[in-house]
Design an enzyme around this catalytic site. Structure first.
Site, PDB file in Angstrom:
ATOM      1  N   CYS A   1       0.829  -1.225   0.000  1.00 58.35           N
ATOM      2  CA  CYS A   1       0.000   0.000   0.000  1.00 58.35           C
ATOM      3  C   CYS A   1       0.856   1.264   0.000  1.00 58.35           C
ATOM      4  CB  CYS A   1      -0.941   0.011   1.195  1.00 58.35           C
ATOM      5  SG  CYS A   1      -2.044  -1.407   1.252  1.00 58.35           S
TER       6      CYS A   1
ATOM      7  N   HIS B   1      -3.557   7.596   1.555  1.00 61.28           N
ATOM      8  CA  HIS B   1      -3.898   6.213   1.202  1.00 61.28           C
ATOM      9  C   HIS B   1      -5.281   5.921   1.771  1.00 61.28           C
ATOM     10  CE1 HIS B   1      -4.009   1.981   0.765  1.00 61.28           C
ATOM     11  NE2 HIS B   1      -3.664   1.686   2.001  1.00 61.28           N
TER      12      HIS B   1
ATOM     13  N   ASN C   1     -10.008  -0.466   0.154  1.00 57.78           N
ATOM     14  CA  ASN C   1      -8.553  -0.338   0.110  1.00 57.78           C
ATOM     15  C   ASN C   1      -8.039  -0.987  -1.177  1.00 57.78           C
ATOM     16  OD1 ASN C   1      -5.805  -0.447   0.449  1.00 57.78           O
ATOM     17  ND2 ASN C   1      -5.877  -1.156   2.564  1.00 57.78           N
TER      18      ASN C   1
HETATM   19  N1  ACO Z   1     -17.866  -8.015  10.463  1.00 57.48           N
HETATM   20  C1  ACO Z   1     -18.307  -8.189  11.709  1.00 57.48           C
HETATM   21  N2  ACO Z   1     -17.483  -8.448  12.731  1.00 57.48           N
HETATM   22  C2  ACO Z   1     -16.170  -8.545  12.453  1.00 57.48           C
HETATM   23  C3  ACO Z   1     -15.660  -8.376  11.167  1.00 57.48           C
HETATM   24  C4  ACO Z   1     -16.571  -8.113  10.140  1.00 57.48           C
HETATM   25  N3  ACO Z   1     -16.185  -7.925   8.869  1.00 57.48           N
HETATM   26  N4  ACO Z   1     -14.310  -8.519  11.202  1.00 57.48           N
HETATM   27  C5  ACO Z   1     -13.991  -8.777  12.485  1.00 57.48           C
HETATM   28  N5  ACO Z   1     -15.103  -8.786  13.235  1.00 57.48           N
HETATM   29  C6  ACO Z   1     -15.241  -9.014  14.667  1.00 57.48           C
HETATM   30  C7  ACO Z   1     -14.051  -9.737  15.259  1.00 57.48           C
HETATM   31  O1  ACO Z   1     -14.199 -11.144  15.101  1.00 57.48           O
HETATM   32  C8  ACO Z   1     -14.159  -9.324  16.717  1.00 57.48           C
HETATM   33  O2  ACO Z   1     -15.159 -10.121  17.331  1.00 57.48           O
HETATM   34  P1  ACO Z   1     -14.973 -10.597  18.872  1.00 57.48           P
HETATM   35  O3  ACO Z   1     -14.901  -9.326  19.677  1.00 57.48           O
HETATM   36  O4  ACO Z   1     -16.203 -11.397  19.094  1.00 57.48           O
HETATM   37  O5  ACO Z   1     -13.705 -11.362  18.880  1.00 57.48           O
HETATM   38  C9  ACO Z   1     -14.695  -7.893  16.636  1.00 57.48           C
HETATM   39  O6  ACO Z   1     -15.259  -7.754  15.326  1.00 57.48           O
HETATM   40  C10 ACO Z   1     -13.637  -6.838  16.833  1.00 57.48           C
HETATM   41  O7  ACO Z   1     -12.527  -7.179  16.000  1.00 57.48           O
HETATM   42  P2  ACO Z   1     -11.273  -6.246  15.925  1.00 57.48           P
HETATM   43  O8  ACO Z   1     -10.272  -6.838  14.988  1.00 57.48           O
HETATM   44  O9  ACO Z   1     -10.831  -5.929  17.309  1.00 57.48           O
HETATM   45  O10 ACO Z   1     -11.924  -4.947  15.282  1.00 57.48           O
HETATM   46  P3  ACO Z   1     -11.282  -3.527  15.130  1.00 57.48           P
HETATM   47  O11 ACO Z   1     -12.086  -2.533  15.835  1.00 57.48           O
HETATM   48  O12 ACO Z   1      -9.808  -3.548  15.393  1.00 57.48           O
HETATM   49  O13 ACO Z   1     -11.478  -3.271  13.574  1.00 57.48           O
HETATM   50  C11 ACO Z   1     -10.212  -3.358  11.547  1.00 57.48           C
HETATM   51  C12 ACO Z   1     -10.905  -4.161  12.644  1.00 57.48           C
HETATM   52  C13 ACO Z   1     -11.254  -2.582  10.769  1.00 57.48           C
HETATM   53  C14 ACO Z   1      -9.512  -4.350  10.610  1.00 57.48           C
HETATM   54  C15 ACO Z   1      -9.198  -2.393  12.196  1.00 57.48           C
HETATM   55  O14 ACO Z   1      -8.354  -3.071  13.074  1.00 57.48           O
HETATM   56  C16 ACO Z   1      -8.379  -1.709  11.165  1.00 57.48           C
HETATM   57  O15 ACO Z   1      -8.873  -0.893  10.425  1.00 57.48           O
HETATM   58  N6  ACO Z   1      -7.066  -1.988  11.097  1.00 57.48           N
HETATM   59  C17 ACO Z   1      -6.229  -1.407  10.111  1.00 57.48           C
HETATM   60  C18 ACO Z   1      -6.152  -2.394   9.046  1.00 57.48           C
HETATM   61  C19 ACO Z   1      -5.998  -1.796   7.693  1.00 57.48           C
HETATM   62  O16 ACO Z   1      -6.382  -0.703   7.385  1.00 57.48           O
HETATM   63  N7  ACO Z   1      -5.428  -2.619   6.855  1.00 57.48           N
HETATM   64  C20 ACO Z   1      -5.296  -2.298   5.500  1.00 57.48           C
HETATM   65  C21 ACO Z   1      -3.982  -2.704   5.016  1.00 57.48           C
HETATM   66  S1  ACO Z   1      -2.738  -1.757   5.709  1.00 57.48           S
HETATM   67  C22 ACO Z   1      -3.017  -0.307   5.200  1.00 57.48           C
HETATM   68  O17 ACO Z   1      -3.412  -0.119   4.084  1.00 57.48           O
HETATM   69  C23 ACO Z   1      -2.860   0.742   6.168  1.00 57.48           C
END
Ligand code: ACO
Length: 320
Positions: free
Chosen positions: A114, A247, A277
Site C-alpha cells: 500500500c 492512502h 482499500n
Molecule cells: N464483520 C463483523 N465483525 C467482524 C468483522 C466483520 N467484517 N471482522 C472482524 N469482526 C469481529 C471480530 O471477530 C471481533 O469479534 P470478537 O470481539 O467477538 O472477537 C470484533 O469484530 C472486533 O474485532 P477487531 O479486529 O478488534 O476490530 P477492530 O475494531 O480492530 O477493527 C479493523 C478491525 C477494521 C480491521 C481495524 O483493526 C483496522 O482498520 N485496522 C487497520 C487495518 C488496515 O487498514 N489494513 C489495510 C492494510 S494496511 C493499510 O493499508 C494501512
C-alpha cells in the site's frame, strides 16, 4: 533547477460493484460494522481474466489524454503493484506493450504494497531530477480481490480492485517539493500474503493475513511522524497544506492523520467508501477524482501519505 510535475491524471475501477449488503450474504458481517470500523460501503471487483495490466491500461490512457502527450513520449514506466499479472515479465513491461510504446524507454514494477505509490512518485521524481527521464508514467494498479480469503470477514470486507495513473514531466516550475520514505521489516508478519497467484495459478497460501489492531496502531503513529518529517524537509507548516490525499485504507486512520495536522476533513480527499482499500492504486484514484472535480487548483500544496505491508510508509509534498 529541474523539478518533476504531475501534468495529467487518470483512474479506472472495474464495472462489478460488491456492496456491504452483498457481503452480508457471503460472510457473517453487516453494513453497519464495516462502515463504522472502516468507512467502506462498496468495492469494485475485476472480471474473470481482467488483469492488473488491463486496469493499469485504462487509467494510463486517461492520464495520457489529460496530459496532452502521446504514449511514445513516455520514457519511463513505474507500476506500483503487489498483484502483478505474472512473476515476470513485469506488469510495467506488459503495460508498455498494451500502450503500443515502441520508443524503448525503461519500465519496471515497484513492490511496496500500500506504500507503493508514494515510493513510485519519489522514484520518478529522482529519475527526472537526475536527468535520466523526462516523461514518466507512474501507475498504482491492483487486483486485490484474488488475494482475499472470501471466508475471512476480518480481511475480505476491506479491499477492492482498481488503478490510478499520473504523468510526471520535467518542469522549471516547482512540483515535487519533498519526500520521506521508511520501512521496518521487523513487522513483516503483521500484514502479509505468503504464497502467490501467477497467471491464475495458486502457489502456496496467497491470501492476505492481517493483525488488524496492530496494523491500525502502527499506521496512526507512523503516518503522524512522516507527515511532520516531510513538512520539515520542505520547510512548511500544516497551514501551508491545501489538500491531504491519503492512502484510502480506513477512515479512522485518515481522520487521525488529519487531526494531527490540524486539517479540516474538508481539505482531505476521501474516496474509500466507493472502492475500499485498493492498495497502491488508492492515492492516484483519489487524486484523479479531486482533480477532475476541479477541487485541486494550480499552485496548491498537496500532501500524499501511505503505509502498507512490510511495513513500508512514506509521504510526498508537491505543488500542483
Ligand atoms: N464483520 C463483523 N465483525 C467482524 C468483522 C466483520 N467484517 N471482522 C472482524 N469482526 C469481529 C471480530 O471477530 C471481533 O469479534 P470478537 O470481539 O467477538 O472477537 C470484533 O469484530 C472486533 O474485532 P477487531 O479486529 O478488534 O476490530 P477492530 O475494531 O480492530 O477493527 C479493523 C478491525 C477494521 C480491521 C481495524 O483493526 C483496522 O482498520 N485496522 C487497520 C487495518 C488496515 O487498514 N489494513 C489495510 C492494510 S494496511 C493499510 O493499508 C494501512
Amino acid at each position: 533547477m529541474i523539478y518533476s510535475k504531475i501534468i495529467g491524471t487518470g483512474s479506472y475501477l472495474p464495472d462489478k460493484v460488491l456492496t456491504n449488503f452483498d457481503l452480508e450474504k457471503i460472510v457473517d458481517t453487516s453494513d453497519e460494522w464495516i462502515v463504522s470500523r472502516s468507512g467502506i460501503r462498496e468495492r469494485h471487483i475485476a472480471a474473470e481474466g481482467q488483469m492488473t495490466s488491463d486496469l493499469a491500461l485504462q487509467a494510463s490512457l486517461k492520464a495520457i489524454e489529460a496530459a496532452g502527450i502521446v504514449a511514445n513520449d513516455i520514457d519511463l514506466i513505474i507500476v506500483a503493484t503487489t498483484s502483478p499479472d505474472k512473476i515476470f515479465p513485469s506488469t510495467a513491461c506488459l503495460l508498455q506493450d498494451k500502450l503500443g510504446i515502441t520508443s524503448g524507454g525503461a519500465a519496471f514494477d515497484l513492490q511496496a504494497v500500500c506504500g507503493g505509490f508514494v515510493y513510485a512518485i519519489n522514484s520518478a521524481d529522482l529519475y527526472i531530477r537526475a536527468g535520466q527521464a523526462r516523461t514518466v508514467l507512474v501507475v498504482g494498479a491492483e487486483v486485490m480481490s484474488r488475494m482475499l480469503d472470501w471466508t475471512d470477514r476480518a480481511t475480505c470486507v476491506l479491499f477492492g480492485d482498481g488503478a490510478g495513473a499520473v504523468i510526471m514531466q520535467a518542469s522549471d516550475a516547482p512540483g515535487v517539493l519533498a519526500a520521506k520514505l521508511h520501512s521496518d521489516g521487523r513487522h513483516h508478519a503483521l500484514l502479509r500474503a505468503d504464497g502467490n497467484i501467477c497467471n491464475g495459478e495458486v502457489q502456496g497460501d496467497p491470501f492476505i493475513k492481517m493483525e488488524g489492531q496492530a496494523v491500525f496502531k502502527f499506521a496512526v503513529t507512523a503516518l503522524s511522524r512522516v507527515v511532520d518529517e516531510v513538512m520539515l524537509e520542505a520547510n512548511m507548516k500544516s497551514a501551508d497544506i491545501d489538500w491531504l490525499v491519503p492512502h484510502q485504507a480506513n477512515i479512522r486512520i485518515i481522520e487521525a492523520t488529519a487531526k494531527k495536522l490540524g486539517l479540516s476533513m474538508d481539505n482531505v480527499v476521501v474516496t474509500l467508501s466507493h472502492h475500499g482499500n485498493t492498495s497502491s492504486a488508492s492515492i492516484p484514484l483519489a487524486l484523479d477524482v479531486a482533480v477532475r472535480e476541479g477541487r485541486i487548483k494550480v499552485g496548491q500544496n498537496l500532501l500524499l501519505e501511505a503505509i502498507g505491508g512490510g511495513f513500508t510508509w512514506g509521504a510526498v509534498l508537491l505543488r500542483w
